[in-house]
Motif scaffolding. Structure first.
Motif, PDB file in Angstrom:
ATOM      1  N   SER A   1      18.075  95.909  70.200  1.00 56.57           N
ATOM      2  CA  SER A   1      17.878  97.239  69.904  1.00 56.57           C
ATOM      3  C   SER A   1      17.440  97.506  68.598  1.00 56.57           C
ATOM      4  CB  SER A   1      19.128  98.060  69.955  1.00 56.57           C
ATOM      5  OG  SER A   1      19.906  97.820  71.209  1.00 56.57           O
ATOM      6  N   LEU A   2      17.410  96.464  67.707  1.00 51.74           N
ATOM      7  CA  LEU A   2      16.712  96.972  66.043  1.00 51.74           C
ATOM      8  C   LEU A   2      15.301  96.735  66.478  1.00 51.74           C
ATOM      9  CD1 LEU A   2      19.407  94.473  64.454  1.00 51.74           C
ATOM     10  CD2 LEU A   2      19.524  97.130  64.516  1.00 51.74           C
ATOM     11  N   PHE A   3      14.743  97.658  65.474  1.00 56.31           N
ATOM     12  CA  PHE A   3      13.252  97.715  65.089  1.00 56.31           C
ATOM     13  C   PHE A   3      13.212  97.682  63.823  1.00 56.31           C
ATOM     14  CE2 PHE A   3       9.337 100.130  64.616  1.00 56.31           C
ATOM     15  CZ  PHE A   3       8.540  98.996  64.863  1.00 56.31           C
ATOM     16  N   ILE A   4      12.623  96.757  62.804  1.00 57.34           N
ATOM     17  CA  ILE A   4      12.376  96.806  61.576  1.00 57.34           C
ATOM     18  C   ILE A   4      11.124  96.770  61.270  1.00 57.34           C
ATOM     19  CG2 ILE A   4      12.814  95.539  59.305  1.00 57.34           C
ATOM     20  CD1 ILE A   4      15.557  94.750  60.665  1.00 57.34           C
ATOM     21  N   THR A   5      10.810  97.713  60.554  1.00 57.64           N
ATOM     22  CA  THR A   5       9.457  97.761  59.738  1.00 57.64           C
ATOM     23  C   THR A   5       9.282  98.111  58.272  1.00 57.64           C
ATOM     24  OG1 THR A   5       7.221  98.693  60.190  1.00 57.64           O
ATOM     25  CG2 THR A   5       8.971 100.152  60.501  1.00 57.64           C
ATOM     26  N   GLU A   6       7.975  98.330  57.682  1.00 58.66           N
ATOM     27  CA  GLU A   6       7.872  98.841  56.342  1.00 58.66           C
ATOM     28  C   GLU A   6       7.244 100.084  56.244  1.00 58.66           C
ATOM     29  OE1 GLU A   6       7.042  96.279  52.365  1.00 58.66           O
ATOM     30  OE2 GLU A   6       5.520  96.494  53.935  1.00 58.66           O
ATOM     31  N   GLY A   7       7.647 100.889  55.334  1.00 57.97           N
ATOM     32  CA  GLY A   7       7.088 102.271  55.158  1.00 57.97           C
ATOM     33  C   GLY A   7       7.164 102.763  53.896  1.00 57.97           C
ATOM     34  N   ILE A   8       6.619 104.105  53.682  1.00 56.84           N
ATOM     35  CA  ILE A   8       6.848 105.029  52.497  1.00 56.84           C
ATOM     36  C   ILE A   8       8.227 105.337  52.407  1.00 56.84           C
ATOM     37  CG2 ILE A   8       6.238 106.917  53.445  1.00 56.84           C
ATOM     38  CD1 ILE A   8       4.695 107.587  50.769  1.00 56.84           C
ATOM     39  N   LEU A   9       8.712 105.257  51.099  1.00 63.39           N
ATOM     40  CA  LEU A   9      10.140 105.810  50.675  1.00 63.39           C
ATOM     41  C   LEU A   9       9.932 107.036  49.650  1.00 63.39           C
ATOM     42  CD1 LEU A   9      11.996 102.439  50.311  1.00 63.39           C
ATOM     43  CD2 LEU A   9      11.981 104.046  52.208  1.00 63.39           C
ATOM     44  N   ASP A  10      11.071 107.728  49.776  1.00 58.02           N
ATOM     45  CA  ASP A  10      11.188 108.825  48.781  1.00 58.02           C
ATOM     46  C   ASP A  10      11.362 108.336  47.395  1.00 58.02           C
ATOM     47  OD1 ASP A  10      13.013 110.545  46.949  1.00 58.02           O
ATOM     48  OD2 ASP A  10      12.336 111.911  48.794  1.00 58.02           O
ATOM     49  N   ALA A  11      10.501 108.852  46.209  1.00 57.35           N
ATOM     50  CA  ALA A  11      10.643 108.401  45.186  1.00 57.35           C
ATOM     51  C   ALA A  11      12.006 108.297  44.559  1.00 57.35           C
ATOM     52  CB  ALA A  11       9.902 109.200  44.089  1.00 57.35           C
ATOM     53  N   LEU A  12      13.236 108.860  44.958  1.00 55.11           N
ATOM     54  CA  LEU A  12      14.437 108.712  44.755  1.00 55.11           C
ATOM     55  C   LEU A  12      15.244 107.385  45.108  1.00 55.11           C
ATOM     56  CD1 LEU A  12      15.607 112.596  45.068  1.00 55.11           C
ATOM     57  CD2 LEU A  12      14.301 111.140  43.067  1.00 55.11           C
ATOM     58  N   ASP A  13      14.594 106.887  46.097  1.00 56.20           N
ATOM     59  CA  ASP A  13      15.194 105.732  46.721  1.00 56.20           C
ATOM     60  C   ASP A  13      15.358 104.705  45.520  1.00 56.20           C
ATOM     61  OD1 ASP A  13      16.150 104.029  49.062  1.00 56.20           O
ATOM     62  OD2 ASP A  13      14.823 102.627  48.223  1.00 56.20           O
TER      63      ASP A  13
ATOM     64  N   SER B   1      16.897 101.316  46.308  1.00 57.21           N
ATOM     65  CA  SER B   1      17.560  99.976  46.862  1.00 57.21           C
ATOM     66  C   SER B   1      16.332  99.204  47.121  1.00 57.21           C
ATOM     67  CB  SER B   1      18.143 100.361  48.190  1.00 57.21           C
ATOM     68  OG  SER B   1      17.447 100.975  48.951  1.00 57.21           O
ATOM     69  N   SER B   2      15.183  99.662  47.215  1.00 62.26           N
ATOM     70  CA  SER B   2      14.037  98.584  47.936  1.00 62.26           C
ATOM     71  C   SER B   2      13.485  97.803  46.538  1.00 62.26           C
ATOM     72  CB  SER B   2      12.836  99.305  48.249  1.00 62.26           C
ATOM     73  OG  SER B   2      12.330 100.416  47.344  1.00 62.26           O
ATOM     74  N   PRO B   3      12.936  96.656  46.928  1.00 63.14           N
ATOM     75  CA  PRO B   3      12.766  95.965  45.789  1.00 63.14           C
ATOM     76  C   PRO B   3      11.541  96.304  44.962  1.00 63.14           C
ATOM     77  CG  PRO B   3      12.616  94.474  47.886  1.00 63.14           C
ATOM     78  CD  PRO B   3      12.911  96.076  48.247  1.00 63.14           C
ATOM     79  N   GLU B   4      10.739  97.369  45.502  1.00 65.37           N
ATOM     80  CA  GLU B   4       9.725  98.093  44.681  1.00 65.37           C
ATOM     81  C   GLU B   4       9.765  99.495  44.967  1.00 65.37           C
ATOM     82  OE1 GLU B   4       5.368  97.367  45.951  1.00 65.37           O
ATOM     83  OE2 GLU B   4       6.419  96.502  47.673  1.00 65.37           O
ATOM     84  N   THR B   5       9.270 100.462  44.122  1.00 66.46           N
ATOM     85  CA  THR B   5       9.357 101.706  44.355  1.00 66.46           C
ATOM     86  C   THR B   5       8.238 102.303  45.366  1.00 66.46           C
ATOM     87  OG1 THR B   5       7.695 102.237  42.583  1.00 66.46           O
ATOM     88  CG2 THR B   5       9.735 102.115  41.818  1.00 66.46           C
ATOM     89  N   LEU B   6       8.765 103.311  46.157  1.00 74.76           N
ATOM     90  CA  LEU B   6       8.110 104.032  47.124  1.00 74.76           C
ATOM     91  C   LEU B   6       7.815 103.460  48.332  1.00 74.76           C
ATOM     92  CD1 LEU B   6       5.392 105.688  44.568  1.00 74.76           C
ATOM     93  CD2 LEU B   6       7.434 106.677  45.474  1.00 74.76           C
ATOM     94  N   VAL B   7       7.943 102.033  48.392  1.00 77.79           N
ATOM     95  CA  VAL B   7       7.781 101.203  49.618  1.00 77.79           C
ATOM     96  C   VAL B   7       9.000 100.482  49.951  1.00 77.79           C
ATOM     97  CG1 VAL B   7       6.285  99.804  50.885  1.00 77.79           C
ATOM     98  CG2 VAL B   7       5.135 101.194  49.367  1.00 77.79           C
ATOM     99  N   GLY B   8       9.515 100.559  51.135  1.00 79.65           N
ATOM    100  CA  GLY B   8      10.547  99.453  51.582  1.00 79.65           C
ATOM    101  C   GLY B   8      10.633  99.511  53.058  1.00 79.65           C
ATOM    102  N   GLY B   9      11.839  98.886  53.550  1.00 82.72           N
ATOM    103  CA  GLY B   9      12.244  98.695  54.878  1.00 82.72           C
ATOM    104  C   GLY B   9      12.751  99.959  55.623  1.00 82.72           C
ATOM    105  N   LYS B  10      12.330  99.975  56.743  1.00 82.56           N
ATOM    106  CA  LYS B  10      12.680 100.978  57.718  1.00 82.56           C
ATOM    107  C   LYS B  10      13.474 100.477  58.886  1.00 82.56           C
ATOM    108  CE  LYS B  10       9.743 104.427  56.048  1.00 82.56           C
ATOM    109  NZ  LYS B  10      10.120 105.814  55.895  1.00 82.56           N
ATOM    110  N   LEU B  11      14.597 100.980  59.197  1.00 77.01           N
ATOM    111  CA  LEU B  11      15.313 100.701  60.499  1.00 77.01           C
ATOM    112  C   LEU B  11      15.388 101.485  61.617  1.00 77.01           C
ATOM    113  CD1 LEU B  11      17.338  98.550  62.028  1.00 77.01           C
ATOM    114  CD2 LEU B  11      19.232  99.619  60.590  1.00 77.01           C
ATOM    115  N   GLY B  12      15.056 101.249  62.703  1.00 79.40           N
ATOM    116  CA  GLY B  12      15.095 102.178  63.806  1.00 79.40           C
ATOM    117  C   GLY B  12      15.944 101.382  64.999  1.00 79.40           C
ATOM    118  N   ILE B  13      17.032 102.075  65.647  1.00 78.81           N
ATOM    119  CA  ILE B  13      17.777 101.639  66.731  1.00 78.81           C
ATOM    120  C   ILE B  13      17.465 102.288  67.978  1.00 78.81           C
ATOM    121  CG2 ILE B  13      19.959 101.418  67.533  1.00 78.81           C
ATOM    122  CD1 ILE B  13      21.118 101.041  64.536  1.00 78.81           C
ATOM    123  N   ASP B  14      17.229 101.514  69.044  1.00 81.11           N
ATOM    124  CA  ASP B  14      16.694 102.365  70.254  1.00 81.11           C
ATOM    125  C   ASP B  14      18.128 102.077  71.149  1.00 81.11           C
ATOM    126  OD1 ASP B  14      15.822 103.022  72.725  1.00 81.11           O
ATOM    127  OD2 ASP B  14      14.043 101.472  72.988  1.00 81.11           O
TER     128      ASP B  14
END
Length: 604
Positions: free
Chosen positions: A420-432, A434-447
């Motif tokens: 059911s897990l779907f993991i990809t990468e995308g843009i993140l809020d500047a306030l995040d 937790s990601s290794p770099e600013t503004l870009v990080g992992g996205k998790l979807g559950i179907d």
């Protein structure tokens, strides 16, 4: 604001506090506690406002927690939130009329739209009754609040920021925190995805200074409109006209070309030099963490104007629940019809307050074919502000109400498999953070739209499971199992982390017949039986590309603070927490009334 105060008093939605209180921590701490109460507490009007550090007493009162309940939101809107959404839906689906009656009906509806467009007036407004220009400019004449002990200074938190494109063809109203550096300079925390930042890029390329006018107060709807997620180039004050059926009446700023509502309480005008960036922050933000210091543009103030009788409006952010819970509720309801234009088979969506909105979305849809939910995930992660959502769970039309968390979680966990897990990468809020770099990080979807299911594990009691886990991982401190009646119980394990969490997960694989979903958190500052704050912590702290592991039917999630054990090189921010000495002073003054159970539940 005077009309608003009378409206709230009439409806028993306002508490007036006459006790002398300081702009440094005291007033914000009380507002932070108030919104944690049942139904969001009351709006607070502080009438005896002082700056003890500088021996100053302010003439005007400070208003906080204005939007902090569902009832107050609808009072301030002057109508039900659903009626606004229905009106937008009707406009989006307007068809050519058939017959005379339909033509008359449409003509009436279109005639009412003539009032949605802001109207520019000649002359000055009430907001310009008092003027401070040149050497008289002093931001510290306003009761500017310092909310948290580690904040970089006082901030304006409910500012309506008016900007325009370089050619003047487009205008924008946004809300960004504004750090006060000195008596005539403000830090402009507009993140790179904001319209004002896009305008700023135009001025920067042209080598020209950018005009900005900042309003505070006035009709509360101006403030809400500043948060409205309208498409780029659309004037947010159109929403004011749509809601009230009256045009926003604007007057020109004294020293910039920008127009602001005539009846706001304060206006701060100025110019942003594209070559002048300054470190902004830290700031205890709505993530519940301090956002880190970063360079942002600086505005040099060219004028301050205000009403004779005025009220300073502010908000406080930190750990949930917050005033933005209720503002976000209104925004979600109103803009749902626009979201459906991108995802027409979407039936409902909900952003839990304790996930900080962008960290988790729950969505109900009508799945029509295989992979439909994944298609929706891509649509969400590419649609305006939805693109900043980190985690999304999709269910079908048979699922329970999204706000019924117990039933919803049961439904999802009974249908969940690691597929059911779907993991990809995308843009993140500047306030995040937790990601290794600013503004870009992992996205998790559950179907969870499918009917897949697995056999439930062989459950052990918490005590027995804890003993067996400790034999494998001595760093484990405690353990608790949630949702034990589902096919995928969730086991939360607190650790005194001395290794990368992936190693802990691998150590647990020998217990795969007893556990399914395992969530690791730090033992410090986490109550593993407090699901509300665990969701806040874990959705903040995880990056799906790095922190989600699978093996067979087991899924592991790392919700710990990241450090060198995780090859994490960014600075990890501190939690936002009340200063206990300030809380004790407020208790001594008899104004702190938050139940200790709520203090513990929300980890103040």
């Amino acid at each position: 604001m005077q009309k608003t105060i009378k409206l709230l008093q009439k409806n028993d939605e306002l508490t007036t506090i006459d006790t002398e209180l300081d702009i440094y921590l005291e007033i914000p701490h009380l507002a932070y506690a108030e919104v944690k109460k049942e139904d969001g507490g009351k709006a607070l009007l502080f009438t005896n406002v002082v700056d003890k550090k500088n021996g100053k007493k302010f003439e005007e009162p400070v208003m906080m927690n204005l939007f902090g309940s569902y009832r107050r939101c609808e009072l301030l809107f002057g109508r039900t939130i659903e009626s606004v959404a229905d009106e937008i839906t009707k406009l989006l689906h307007m068809k050519p009329p058939v017959g005379f009656k339909e033509k008359i009906s449409m003509a009436s509806e279109l005639f009412s739209l003539k009032n949605i467009f802001p109207k520019r007036l000649k002359g000055e407004g009430e907001c310009q009754q008092i003027k401070y220009l040149k050497d008289a400019i002093d931001l510290y004449k306003l009761p500017l609040l310092t909310t948290w002990e580690q904040d970089g200074g006082p901030f304006i938190t409910m500012g309506q920021v008016y900007t325009q494109s370089l050619d003047g063809e487009m205008v924008n109203l946004g809300m960004y925190r504004l750090q006060v550096y000195d008596k005539n300079h403000l830090g402009m925390h507009w993140q790179i995805h904001k319209d004002s930042s896009h305008f700023f890029d135009q001025y920067q390329k042209a080598g020209k200074k950018m005009p900005v006018s900042i309003a505070v107060g006035g009709d509360p709807l101006y403030t809400w409109c500043a948060t409205a997620p309208l498409p780029y180039g659309v004037n947010e004050l159109l929403m004011y006209g749509l809601i009230t059926k009256k045009p926003a009446q604007l007057v020109k700023s004294l020293t910039t070309p920008l127009y602001i509502p005539k009846d706001v309480d304060y206006v701060i005008e100025g110019w942003v030099d594209p070559d002048n960036l300054k470190i902004e922050g830290p700031f205890g933000d709505h993530t519940g963490y301090y956002t880190l210091e970063e360079p942002y543009p600086v505005m040099e103030v060219s004028a301050i104007t205000m009403k004779q009788k005025r009220t300073f409006l502010a908000t406080v952010v930190g750990k949930p629940p917050l005033e933005d819970k209720y503002m976000g509720w209104a925004t979600g309801k109103i803009f749902f019809p626009l979201l459906k234009t991108t995802a027409p088979d979407l039936l409902d969506y909900h952003m839990p307050e304790n996930a900080g909105f962008h960290n988790l979305i729950l969505a109900k849809m009508q799945p029509l074919y295989k992979g439909h939910a994944k298609q929706f995930m891509h649509a969400f992660w590419g649609a305006g502000q939805m693109s900043f959502v980190k985690h999304a769970i999709f269910v079908d039309e048979k699922a329970p109400k999204l706000e019924n968390y117990e039933a919803f979680a049961t439904y999802v966990l009974n249908r969940f498999t690691p597929k059911s897990l779907f993991i990809t990468e995308g843009i993140l809020d500047a306030l995040d953070h937790s990601s290794p770099e600013t503004l870009v990080g992992g996205k998790l979807g559950i179907d969870a739209t499918g009917a897949d299911s697995v056999e439930a594990p062989q459950l052990l009691g918490d005590a027995e499971l804890l003993n067996r886990v400790k034999e494998l991982i001595p760093d484990v401190v405690d353990l608790h199992q949630f949702m034990q009646r589902t096919n995928n119980p969730v086991t939360v394990i607190s650790v005194d982390k001395k290794r990368n969490v992936k190693e802990y997960f691998d150590d647990l694989l020998v217990l795969s017949t007893h556990v399914r979903v395992v969530v690791f958190v730090d033992a410090e500052k986490n109550d593993i039986r407090n699901s509300y704050m665990l969701i806040w912590r874990v959705t903040n702290n995880m990056d799906a590309l790095r922190d989600v592991y699978t093996s067979g039917l087991m899924v592991g999630i790392d919700g710990t603070n990241k450090n060198s054990l995780d090859n994490f090189t960014r600075e990890w921010p501190d939690d936002v927490e009340c200063t206990q000495s300030v809380v004790e002073k407020l208790k001594e003054k008899g104004v702190w009334s938050l139940d200790e159970k709520l203090v513990g539940k929300f980890q103040l």
